[in-house]
Design an enzyme around this catalytic site. Structure first.
Site, PDB file in Angstrom:
ATOM      1  N   GLY A 175       0.566  -1.249  -0.073  1.00 26.28           N
ATOM      2  CA  GLY A 175      -0.323  -0.160  -0.116  1.00 26.28           C
ATOM      3  C   GLY A 175       0.900   1.716   0.120  1.00 26.28           C
ATOM      4  N   ARG A 176       0.546   1.998   0.798  1.00 25.86           N
ATOM      5  CA  ARG A 176       0.867   3.731   0.431  1.00 25.86           C
ATOM      6  C   ARG A 176       2.360   3.047   1.660  1.00 25.86           C
ATOM      7  NH1 ARG A 176      -4.030   6.095   1.709  1.00 25.86           N
ATOM      8  NH2 ARG A 176      -4.544   5.147   3.328  1.00 25.86           N
TER       9      ARG A 176
ATOM     10  N   ARG B 288      -2.483  -8.647  -1.270  1.00 25.85           N
ATOM     11  CA  ARG B 288      -3.307  -9.711  -1.305  1.00 25.85           C
ATOM     12  C   ARG B 288      -4.071  -9.062  -3.053  1.00 25.85           C
ATOM     13  NH1 ARG B 288      -7.687  -9.113   3.673  1.00 25.85           N
ATOM     14  NH2 ARG B 288      -7.001  -7.380   3.072  1.00 25.85           N
ATOM     15  N   THR B 289      -3.928  -8.244  -2.964  1.00 25.28           N
ATOM     16  CA  THR B 289      -4.546  -7.545  -3.836  1.00 25.28           C
ATOM     17  C   THR B 289      -4.325  -7.184  -5.248  1.00 25.28           C
ATOM     18  OG1 THR B 289      -5.145  -5.756  -3.534  1.00 25.28           O
ATOM     19  CG2 THR B 289      -7.162  -6.489  -3.511  1.00 25.28           C
TER      20      THR B 289
ATOM     21  N   ARG C 250       2.071  -3.302  12.733  1.00 23.40           N
ATOM     22  CA  ARG C 250       1.437  -4.305  13.559  1.00 23.40           C
ATOM     23  C   ARG C 250       2.012  -5.163  14.431  1.00 23.40           C
ATOM     24  NH1 ARG C 250       0.106   0.587  13.562  1.00 23.40           N
ATOM     25  NH2 ARG C 250      -1.958   1.915  14.054  1.00 23.40           N
TER      26      ARG C 250
ATOM     27  N   GLU D 169       1.281  -4.538  23.462  1.00 28.67           N
ATOM     28  CA  GLU D 169       1.973  -3.148  24.128  1.00 28.67           C
ATOM     29  C   GLU D 169       1.612  -2.536  24.991  1.00 28.67           C
ATOM     30  OE1 GLU D 169       2.341   0.375  19.995  1.00 28.67           O
ATOM     31  OE2 GLU D 169       3.051  -1.836  19.230  1.00 28.67           O
TER      32      GLU D 169
ATOM     33  N   HIS E  81       6.945   2.210  19.149  1.00 26.15           N
ATOM     34  CA  HIS E  81       6.381   2.653  18.465  1.00 26.15           C
ATOM     35  C   HIS E  81       6.383   3.827  17.668  1.00 26.15           C
ATOM     36  CE1 HIS E  81       1.454   1.359  16.932  1.00 26.15           C
ATOM     37  NE2 HIS E  81       2.462   2.253  15.727  1.00 26.15           N
TER      38      HIS E  81
HETATM   39  C1  GLV Z   1       0.368   4.513  13.779  1.00 28.45           C
HETATM   40  O1  GLV Z   1       1.130   3.304  14.008  1.00 28.45           O
HETATM   41  C2  GLV Z   1      -0.963   4.568  13.130  1.00 28.45           C
HETATM   42  O2  GLV Z   1      -1.791   3.591  12.896  1.00 28.45           O
HETATM   43  O3  GLV Z   1      -0.728   5.678  13.062  1.00 28.45           O
END
Ligand code: GLV
Length: 314
Positions: A156-157, A178-179, A230, A259, A277
């Site tokens: 993705g981005r 996935r796509t 994540r 976390e 994070h």
């Molecule tokens: C950070 O983990 C966010 O989802 O922006």
């Protein structure tokens, strides 16, 4: 006029433009690991909108206990902490901040990748602890990236921004998505779409950029690994086993399964670089994230179409 609660202080300028008649109440920095549901309910009180972070449990209970809540403006792209179905049942609009933290997150992915591959954290500790006595031929040997293969999971981005940076390091890029991925991105990054098994078998470095959902839960078991996506995408105990058994050369982790707890086996392993994070933690990204929340809030309270809603982006 709307009463808007921000669960904790943000960076300076993030809430610029959120002015009277709206009243804005900014909560203190929580002292424990995160706000409890009770504390969040109390903090929101009778407000009509709340600006939340990834550390706030925006659960069904919270959403149904705040009588005037119309909107949750999440100061993040990820919405793992927000019960979107409950929000929709309660008629509460949820927005988030996609796009503005892409480059910051891609930079930090590379910071971790380089730190793991070239043992930057070990090197710093080595010098500080007085072990640097002479130039050595075999001290802290790392892995050269040029000519190696980077496997991006989730194009993705953020995955695409990470892949673009790989060109500068002379790496080959393969990816799993996935796509089918956007042909322009494939061309720009000279990358190739493969299945997950091929990616895991042939990558020298695997970088995760997929959301956490049922399909990606404990997706990976062994590979040299960077995770700025994540935590629960990885089974941490298996990762520790794989590191101990030498099946993985190293890992750079910005996110964790539970976390802010970190598996003790990761804390003690010398080829693991850990961060709390931090991937979007630049002044620029964190300011733009706040401004996106403000845009959504102002549109909502002036009856306009609300930009950056969670539903429209999923
Ligand atoms: C950070 O983990 C966010 O989802 O922006």
């Amino acid at each position: 006029m709307a009463q808007i609660v921000v669960t904790r202080p943000l960076v300076d300028g993030a809430l610029k433009g959120l002015t009277p008649p709206h009243s804005v109440e900014i909560g203190p920095q929580p002292t424990g690991s995160e706000l409890s549901e009770e504390a969040l309910i109390e903090r929101i009180g009778t407000a009509s909108a709340v600006v939340t972070t990834v550390a706030d449990p925006v659960t069904e209970r919270v959403l149904s206990s705040c009588p005037n809540l119309e909107m949750v403006a999440q100061y993040a792209v990820g919405l793992d902490n927000v019960d979107l179905d409950a929000a929709s049942r309660e008629g509460i609009t949820v927005t988030h901040t996609p796009g503005v933290l892409t480059e910051a997150t891609a930079d930090f992915t590379w910071a971790l990748l380089l730190a793991v591959a070239r043992r930057v954290v070990d090197a710093d500790a080595f010098v500080r602890s007085g072990k640097f006595e002479r130039w050595e031929t075999r001290t802290l040997l790392g892995m050269e990236l040029h000519g190696k293969t980077l496997g991006v999971v989730g194009m993705g981005r953020i995955g695409s921004a990470v892949a673009r940076r790989a060109l500068g390091f002379g790496m080959n890029v393969i990816f799993y998505n996935r796509t089918p991925a956007n042909p322009t991105i494939i061309r720009e990054t000279s990358s190739r779409q493969v299945d997950l098994d091929t990616l895991l078998r042939t990558s020298d470095v695997v970088s995760l950029h997929c959301p956490h959902n049922d399909d990606s839960h404990h997706l990976l078991r062994d590979a040299l690994l960077i995770n700025t996506a994540r935590g629960p995408v990885i089974h941490e105990r298996d990762l520790v086993d794989a590191l101990r058994a030498g099946r993985i050369a190293g890992a750079g982790l910005d996110v964790f399964e539970d976390e802010p707890d970190v598996h003790p086996g990761l804390l003690e392993h010398e080829r693991v670089v850990l961060a709390p994070h931090l991937a979007s933690a630049t002044v620029e990204a964190r300011t733009r994230m706040g401004q996106m929340c403000v845009e959504s809030l102002l549109a909502h309270f002036s009856g306009e179409n609300v930009p950056h809603t969670a539903r429209s982006q999923q």
